[in-house]
Design a protein around this motif. Structure first.
Motif, PDB file in Angstrom:
ATOM      1  N   ARG A 122      28.999  45.343  36.775  1.00  0.00           N
ATOM      2  CA  ARG A 122      29.333  43.931  36.516  1.00  0.00           C
ATOM      3  C   ARG A 122      30.845  43.766  36.515  1.00  0.00           C
ATOM      4  NH1 ARG A 122      26.313  43.485  31.149  1.00  0.00           N
ATOM      5  NH2 ARG A 122      26.308  45.751  31.423  1.00  0.00           N
ATOM      6  N   VAL A 123      31.318  42.825  37.303  1.00  0.00           N
ATOM      7  CA  VAL A 123      32.751  42.602  37.445  1.00  0.00           C
ATOM      8  C   VAL A 123      33.103  41.217  36.915  1.00  0.00           C
ATOM      9  CG1 VAL A 123      34.671  42.411  39.080  1.00  0.00           C
ATOM     10  CG2 VAL A 123      32.854  44.094  39.489  1.00  0.00           C
ATOM     11  N   ASP A 124      33.913  41.167  35.881  1.00  0.00           N
ATOM     12  CA  ASP A 124      34.452  39.895  35.383  1.00  0.00           C
ATOM     13  C   ASP A 124      35.878  39.773  35.890  1.00  0.00           C
ATOM     14  OD1 ASP A 124      32.100  39.916  33.965  1.00  0.00           O
ATOM     15  OD2 ASP A 124      32.996  39.408  32.040  1.00  0.00           O
ATOM     16  N   ILE A 137      29.028  39.617  39.984  1.00  0.00           N
ATOM     17  CA  ILE A 137      30.377  39.093  39.782  1.00  0.00           C
ATOM     18  C   ILE A 137      30.329  37.872  38.862  1.00  0.00           C
ATOM     19  CG2 ILE A 137      32.383  38.045  40.930  1.00  0.00           C
ATOM     20  CD1 ILE A 137      31.417  39.457  43.538  1.00  0.00           C
ATOM     21  N   LYS A 172      35.491  38.841  47.847  1.00  0.00           N
ATOM     22  CA  LYS A 172      34.276  39.316  47.158  1.00  0.00           C
ATOM     23  C   LYS A 172      33.491  40.276  48.055  1.00  0.00           C
ATOM     24  CE  LYS A 172      33.483  35.122  44.370  1.00  0.00           C
ATOM     25  NZ  LYS A 172      32.521  34.042  44.078  1.00  0.00           N
ATOM     26  N   ASP A 190      27.718  35.867  44.405  1.00  0.00           N
ATOM     27  CA  ASP A 190      28.216  36.657  43.290  1.00  0.00           C
ATOM     28  C   ASP A 190      27.340  37.873  43.001  1.00  0.00           C
ATOM     29  OD1 ASP A 190      30.523  35.159  42.821  1.00  0.00           O
ATOM     30  OD2 ASP A 190      29.413  33.651  41.700  1.00  0.00           O
ATOM     31  N   PRO A 217      40.750  42.637  36.309  1.00  0.00           N
ATOM     32  CA  PRO A 217      39.288  42.605  36.212  1.00  0.00           C
ATOM     33  C   PRO A 217      38.744  43.609  35.193  1.00  0.00           C
ATOM     34  CG  PRO A 217      40.039  42.936  38.491  1.00  0.00           C
ATOM     35  CD  PRO A 217      41.205  43.158  37.607  1.00  0.00           C
ATOM     36  N   GLU A 225      33.099  34.972  37.516  1.00  0.00           N
ATOM     37  CA  GLU A 225      34.466  34.457  37.575  1.00  0.00           C
ATOM     38  C   GLU A 225      34.774  33.681  36.304  1.00  0.00           C
ATOM     39  OE1 GLU A 225      35.743  33.652  41.997  1.00  0.00           O
ATOM     40  OE2 GLU A 225      33.850  32.634  41.608  1.00  0.00           O
TER      41      GLU A 225
END
Lengths: 63, 63, 63, 63, 63, 63
Positions: free
Chosen positions: C5-7, C43, C17, E50, B2, C45
């Motif tokens: 922010r999480v990719d 998040i 999550k 999210d 991530p 994805e």
């Protein structure tokens, strides 16, 4: 569009930025079949103390 | 991946950044079941005059 | 703030999550000395075909 | 939410930022039917040498 | 430039997006003294699962 | 690092993405003098109704 954002470690010269913007734009045009004028690039330079890899600040591992 | 990007108000010490990168990485590994080395964190510090909440600059509401 | 922010690669469950948001928020509060309510996490994805490492699509190297 | 991020050329005054944050927030509330307090805006100012359009650095085309 | 990125909860109609893009652009032009054609807006819609606020998924607090 | 994020209109094939990732990575290596393995690219595809230029949705101007 396309919009390209580049985050990189601080320290490149303006000549390097100029060359990067030119080359990356040409790569986008060639592979995505878009117009040259449509490619926008935003550069952000980061300090090593603002990056972490594997739980460790980059400024702690890389002189 | 991530990739974690953290935007925060300017003013934290490098010790706080170091601790944050360590703890957040461990939280990611624990909950997402990913490898520690795969977690990347990018910190961006913001001035209060570059933030707005409810239509008001943060520098106008918070000394 | 802080804004996180999480990719990450697609495929985590909502339980993962939920746990990640809880743990990362606690890590932020503990290390940055901010209020829990102030921590926001977004998040995103990503499909493997939308990631490239070393010039190769992630979908080409990772089954 | 909504979260609004504005990237713009460096050089605006704090009065301009204040007015922009106010007006953009009002536009969001009016059109998206959200609460004023929920609108967050993050401003990032960019140097002309960190922008590329059509393969050319903005600092090379715009005095 | 300016580049405006809007992250918002999924569910707005195209009429709302159209109105938002129009109004926000006008707000930018009015307050930043930029050309209308120069304003670019990118919308990203997010699922409630999210988003996290205060350590809790938005889908857990908001039906 | 470098981290490259590409936002583009939806509709490219996986072959185009593969070629773009390859070419852009090579452009980064050549001009920034970084290691190939260090270049990461994240692609985001956008619907035309999620883009605004000059106050108008892209889906309203471009069939």
């Amino acid at each position: 569009m396309p919009l390209v954002r580049v985050d990189m470690i601080k320290g490149r010269t303006i000549e390097q930025k100029r060359a990067m913007v030119k080359e990356v734009t040409e790569s986008m045009v060639k592979t995505l079949n878009c117009k040259k004028e449509a490619v926008r690039i935003i550069i952000t330079e980061k300090e090593k103390e603002d990056l972490g890899v594997g739980g460790i600040l980059h400024s702690d591992t890389d002189g």
